[in-house]
Design a protein around this motif. Structure first.
Motif, PDB file in Angstrom:
ATOM      1  N   THR A 183      29.524  46.876 -13.654  1.00  0.00           N
ATOM      2  CA  THR A 183      30.297  47.279 -12.482  1.00  0.00           C
ATOM      3  C   THR A 183      30.617  46.018 -11.696  1.00  0.00           C
ATOM      4  OG1 THR A 183      29.062  49.351 -12.397  1.00  0.00           O
ATOM      5  CG2 THR A 183      30.259  48.734 -10.393  1.00  0.00           C
ATOM      6  N   VAL A 184      31.864  45.923 -11.218  1.00  0.00           N
ATOM      7  CA  VAL A 184      32.285  44.742 -10.454  1.00  0.00           C
ATOM      8  C   VAL A 184      32.778  45.195  -9.089  1.00  0.00           C
ATOM      9  CG1 VAL A 184      34.035  42.920 -10.339  1.00  0.00           C
ATOM     10  CG2 VAL A 184      32.883  43.395 -12.510  1.00  0.00           C
ATOM     11  N   VAL A 185      32.328  44.473  -8.041  1.00  0.00           N
ATOM     12  CA  VAL A 185      32.853  44.743  -6.688  1.00  0.00           C
ATOM     13  C   VAL A 185      33.271  43.424  -6.057  1.00  0.00           C
ATOM     14  CG1 VAL A 185      31.614  46.854  -6.024  1.00  0.00           C
ATOM     15  CG2 VAL A 185      30.488  44.665  -5.712  1.00  0.00           C
ATOM     16  N   THR A 186      34.386  43.455  -5.338  1.00  0.00           N
ATOM     17  CA  THR A 186      34.772  42.282  -4.532  1.00  0.00           C
ATOM     18  C   THR A 186      35.093  42.766  -3.120  1.00  0.00           C
ATOM     19  OG1 THR A 186      37.022  42.527  -5.419  1.00  0.00           O
ATOM     20  CG2 THR A 186      35.671  40.785  -6.381  1.00  0.00           C
ATOM     21  N   ALA A 187      34.832  41.880  -2.164  1.00  0.00           N
ATOM     22  CA  ALA A 187      35.036  42.274  -0.762  1.00  0.00           C
ATOM     23  C   ALA A 187      36.504  42.556  -0.475  1.00  0.00           C
ATOM     24  CB  ALA A 187      34.510  41.174   0.159  1.00  0.00           C
ATOM     25  N   ASP A 188      37.412  41.801  -1.159  1.00  0.00           N
ATOM     26  CA  ASP A 188      38.840  42.002  -0.883  1.00  0.00           C
ATOM     27  C   ASP A 188      39.513  42.928  -1.898  1.00  0.00           C
ATOM     28  OD1 ASP A 188      38.989  40.466  -3.148  1.00  0.00           O
ATOM     29  OD2 ASP A 188      40.310  38.938  -2.304  1.00  0.00           O
ATOM     30  N   GLY A 189      38.738  43.431  -2.858  1.00  0.00           N
ATOM     31  CA  GLY A 189      39.301  44.363  -3.848  1.00  0.00           C
ATOM     32  C   GLY A 189      40.200  43.699  -4.875  1.00  0.00           C
ATOM     33  N   SER A 190      40.184  42.339  -4.968  1.00  0.00           N
ATOM     34  CA  SER A 190      41.103  41.650  -5.892  1.00  0.00           C
ATOM     35  C   SER A 190      40.733  41.898  -7.348  1.00  0.00           C
ATOM     36  CB  SER A 190      41.159  40.144  -5.594  1.00  0.00           C
ATOM     37  OG  SER A 190      39.859  39.591  -5.531  1.00  0.00           O
ATOM     38  N   VAL A 191      39.470  42.248  -7.608  1.00  0.00           N
ATOM     39  CA  VAL A 191      39.069  42.673  -8.949  1.00  0.00           C
ATOM     40  C   VAL A 191      37.919  43.666  -8.793  1.00  0.00           C
ATOM     41  CG1 VAL A 191      37.739  40.543  -9.192  1.00  0.00           C
ATOM     42  CG2 VAL A 191      38.206  41.859 -11.215  1.00  0.00           C
ATOM     43  N   GLY A 192      37.883  44.648  -9.688  1.00  0.00           N
ATOM     44  CA  GLY A 192      36.854  45.690  -9.572  1.00  0.00           C
ATOM     45  C   GLY A 192      37.100  46.557  -8.345  1.00  0.00           C
ATOM     46  N   ARG A 193      36.022  47.206  -7.891  1.00  0.00           N
ATOM     47  CA  ARG A 193      36.152  48.060  -6.702  1.00  0.00           C
ATOM     48  C   ARG A 193      36.071  47.210  -5.447  1.00  0.00           C
ATOM     49  NH1 ARG A 193      31.525  52.253  -8.554  1.00  0.00           N
ATOM     50  NH2 ARG A 193      32.354  52.542 -10.647  1.00  0.00           N
ATOM     51  N   ARG A 194      36.702  47.660  -4.385  1.00  0.00           N
ATOM     52  CA  ARG A 194      36.561  46.965  -3.104  1.00  0.00           C
ATOM     53  C   ARG A 194      35.242  47.391  -2.470  1.00  0.00           C
ATOM     54  NH1 ARG A 194      40.367  45.175   0.825  1.00  0.00           N
ATOM     55  NH2 ARG A 194      42.061  46.028  -0.458  1.00  0.00           N
ATOM     56  N   GLY A 195      34.440  46.413  -2.040  1.00  0.00           N
ATOM     57  CA  GLY A 195      33.197  46.769  -1.364  1.00  0.00           C
ATOM     58  C   GLY A 195      32.130  45.704  -1.518  1.00  0.00           C
ATOM     59  N   THR A 196      30.923  46.088  -1.165  1.00  0.00           N
ATOM     60  CA  THR A 196      29.785  45.160  -1.205  1.00  0.00           C
ATOM     61  C   THR A 196      28.779  45.654  -2.243  1.00  0.00           C
ATOM     62  OG1 THR A 196      28.560  46.453   0.400  1.00  0.00           O
ATOM     63  CG2 THR A 196      30.024  44.735   1.291  1.00  0.00           C
ATOM     64  N   LEU A 197      27.799  44.828  -2.510  1.00  0.00           N
ATOM     65  CA  LEU A 197      26.721  45.250  -3.414  1.00  0.00           C
ATOM     66  C   LEU A 197      26.024  46.483  -2.856  1.00  0.00           C
ATOM     67  CD1 LEU A 197      25.056  41.851  -4.447  1.00  0.00           C
ATOM     68  CD2 LEU A 197      26.747  43.183  -5.711  1.00  0.00           C
ATOM     69  N   ALA A 198      25.811  46.470  -1.531  1.00  0.00           N
ATOM     70  CA  ALA A 198      25.121  47.612  -0.908  1.00  0.00           C
ATOM     71  C   ALA A 198      25.880  48.915  -1.151  1.00  0.00           C
ATOM     72  CB  ALA A 198      24.948  47.371   0.589  1.00  0.00           C
ATOM     73  N   ASP A 199      27.220  48.848  -1.102  1.00  0.00           N
ATOM     74  CA  ASP A 199      28.034  50.052  -1.348  1.00  0.00           C
ATOM     75  C   ASP A 199      27.867  50.529  -2.784  1.00  0.00           C
ATOM     76  OD1 ASP A 199      29.158  49.632   1.155  1.00  0.00           O
ATOM     77  OD2 ASP A 199      30.859  48.484   0.342  1.00  0.00           O
ATOM     78  N   ALA A 200      27.844  49.555  -3.724  1.00  0.00           N
ATOM     79  CA  ALA A 200      27.916  49.902  -5.148  1.00  0.00           C
ATOM     80  C   ALA A 200      26.558  50.255  -5.756  1.00  0.00           C
ATOM     81  CB  ALA A 200      28.531  48.738  -5.919  1.00  0.00           C
ATOM     82  N   LEU A 201      25.484  49.755  -5.157  1.00  0.00           N
ATOM     83  CA  LEU A 201      24.167  49.887  -5.793  1.00  0.00           C
ATOM     84  C   LEU A 201      23.718  51.326  -6.099  1.00  0.00           C
ATOM     85  CD1 LEU A 201      22.253  46.938  -4.170  1.00  0.00           C
ATOM     86  CD2 LEU A 201      22.033  47.601  -6.578  1.00  0.00           C
ATOM     87  N   PRO A 202      23.793  52.271  -5.140  1.00  0.00           N
ATOM     88  CA  PRO A 202      23.233  53.601  -5.422  1.00  0.00           C
ATOM     89  C   PRO A 202      23.822  54.238  -6.683  1.00  0.00           C
ATOM     90  CG  PRO A 202      23.720  53.365  -3.093  1.00  0.00           C
ATOM     91  CD  PRO A 202      24.295  52.151  -3.769  1.00  0.00           C
ATOM     92  N   ALA A 203      25.110  53.999  -6.945  1.00  0.00           N
ATOM     93  CA  ALA A 203      25.762  54.642  -8.096  1.00  0.00           C
ATOM     94  C   ALA A 203      25.327  54.063  -9.437  1.00  0.00           C
ATOM     95  CB  ALA A 203      27.283  54.511  -7.948  1.00  0.00           C
ATOM     96  N   VAL A 204      24.652  52.898  -9.432  1.00  0.00           N
ATOM     97  CA  VAL A 204      24.265  52.293 -10.721  1.00  0.00           C
ATOM     98  C   VAL A 204      22.740  52.296 -10.923  1.00  0.00           C
ATOM     99  CG1 VAL A 204      26.332  50.860 -10.937  1.00  0.00           C
ATOM    100  CG2 VAL A 204      24.360  49.939  -9.716  1.00  0.00           C
ATOM    101  N   MET A 205      22.039  53.059 -10.087  1.00  0.00           N
ATOM    102  CA  MET A 205      20.568  53.042 -10.141  1.00  0.00           C
ATOM    103  C   MET A 205      19.969  54.111 -11.051  1.00  0.00           C
ATOM    104  SD  MET A 205      19.196  50.590  -8.431  1.00  0.00           S
ATOM    105  CE  MET A 205      17.523  51.181  -8.513  1.00  0.00           C
ATOM    106  N   ASP A 206      20.808  54.995 -11.570  1.00  0.00           N
ATOM    107  CA  ASP A 206      20.283  56.115 -12.341  1.00  0.00           C
ATOM    108  C   ASP A 206      19.431  55.637 -13.523  1.00  0.00           C
ATOM    109  OD1 ASP A 206      20.016  58.779 -12.611  1.00  0.00           O
ATOM    110  OD2 ASP A 206      21.710  58.991 -14.007  1.00  0.00           O
ATOM    111  N   GLY A 207      18.171  56.000 -13.590  1.00  0.00           N
ATOM    112  CA  GLY A 207      17.292  55.679 -14.711  1.00  0.00           C
ATOM    113  C   GLY A 207      16.797  54.240 -14.748  1.00  0.00           C
TER     114      GLY A 207
END
Ligand SMILES: Cc1cc2nc3c(=O)[nH]c(=O)nc-3n(C[C@H](O)[C@H](O)[C@H](O)COP(=O)(O)OP(=O)(O)OC[C@H]3O[C@@H](n4cnc5c(N)ncnc54)[C@H](O)[C@@H]3O)c2cc1C
Ligand code: FES
Length: 280
Positions: free
Chosen positions: A170-194
């Protein structure tokens, strides 16, 4: 003779310099350091020309790759983000230049004894140190997934390598130039499963999010923390990292020798990040 775990002071030779996005990738022949390397360790590089000797100080850099053999012998890889005096000097090195280095330094990541599910979270240039870790985890039959973050595309490191190194990325960038726009904190819960163990490398704010989310999901976390390091070898006491000890008592430890890798739940993040609440 030095022990195989002791850091060495060597004169390295720059073999390759590549500009990749906002960074310079340096490959150096550094005899002895590649052989002693373990993921999460770093080198302290003396800044300034060797003749005449004009060293300003040393700068710590993560070792982001090693090759134990090659036509020039064992090599190490570094990723430099040019900014201030020291990093700009390093980024300006050319093939054939000589650089003094001490390493590998610091406490590395602990590797699990059992095959477990590992999430590797990297931010900016620090993501580089996770790739050799991913290789060693896979060799232990661990499942590896990755979350990479950066302010923008030029500062995103290793998105292509991650597709080879990890089962899911999963890739996140603050300006949304690649991957999803956001921070690690935003993206973390969705990738924690298991996930059983989270390994993190990045800014204090990013690592705080790693530690807090891991705790919330009942996973272990280990984070590689950057604290300014005047010497890098445990002598100057100039790299205080606020932690809670095994005994529950708050204390300061040396980031360079007691870290830089430390359990995420032991760091007193509010003091390190200058915030009192958890990550947003
Ligand atoms: C364990 C560790 C690993 C690191 N790995 C890398 C890496 O792989 N690539 C990379 O580009 N940089 C890395 N850094 C940061 C690097 O050591 C330099 O501190 C940073 O590049 C700033 O130095 P400068 O010469 O550009 O800035 P200057 O303004 O000249 O630095 C002034 C002083 O502040 C300290 N300092 C400034 N910013 C930081 C920072 N973020 N972290 C620590 N000290 C800082 C410097 O060490 C120096 O003593 C790492 C730092 C640590 C502690
Ligand atoms: S940087 Fe000198 S003791 Fe850690």
């Amino acid at each position: 003779m030095s022990s195989p775990r002791e850091p060495l002071h060597v004169t390295g030779e720059v073999l390759v310099v590549k500009k990749v996005g906002a960074y310079r990738h340096l490959t150096l022949a550094a005899p002895g350091i590649a052989e002693r390397y373990r993921p999460g360790t770093f080198v302290a590089v003396s800044i300034g020309d060797l003749t005449p000797r004009t060293h300003l100080a040393r700068r710590s850099l993560w070792i982001t790759g090693v090759r134990p053999t090659g036509s020039h012998g064992p090599t190490i890889e570094l990723v430099v983000e040019p900014g201030g005096v020291g990093s700009t000097w390093l980024a300006d090195r050319r093939q054939g230049d000589r650089v003094e280095l001490t390493g590998p330094l610091g406490r590395p990541f602990a590797l699990p004894k059992q095959p477990v599910a590992c999430l590797l979270v990297g931010e900016g240039y620090a993501a580089g140190l996770l790739f050799p870790l991913a290789e060693r985890l896979r060799a232990r039959s661990c499942t590896v997934t990755m979350l990479l973050g950066a302010q923008d595309e030029p500062h995103l490191l290793g998105a292509l390598d991650a597709r080879r190194a990890a089962r899911a990325v999963t890739v996140v960038t603050a300006d949304g130039s690649v991957g999803r726009r956001g921070t690690l904190a935003d993206a973390l819960p969705a990738v924690m499963d298991g996930v059983d163990v989270v390994y993190g490398a990045g800014t204090h704010v990013g690592l705080h999010a790693v530690a807090a989310t891991a705790e919330q999901f009942g996973a272990w976390s280990q984070v590689a923390v950057e604290v300014p390091q005047p010497c890098g070898t445990g002598l100057c006491q100039g790299c205080a990292l606020p932690v809670v000890g095994e005994d529950g008592v708050p204390r300061l430890v040396r980031a360079c020798t007691d870290g830089p890798v430390i359990r995420g739940d032991r760091v007193r993040w509010a003091e390190l990040t200058g915030t009192e609440s958890g990550p947003a």
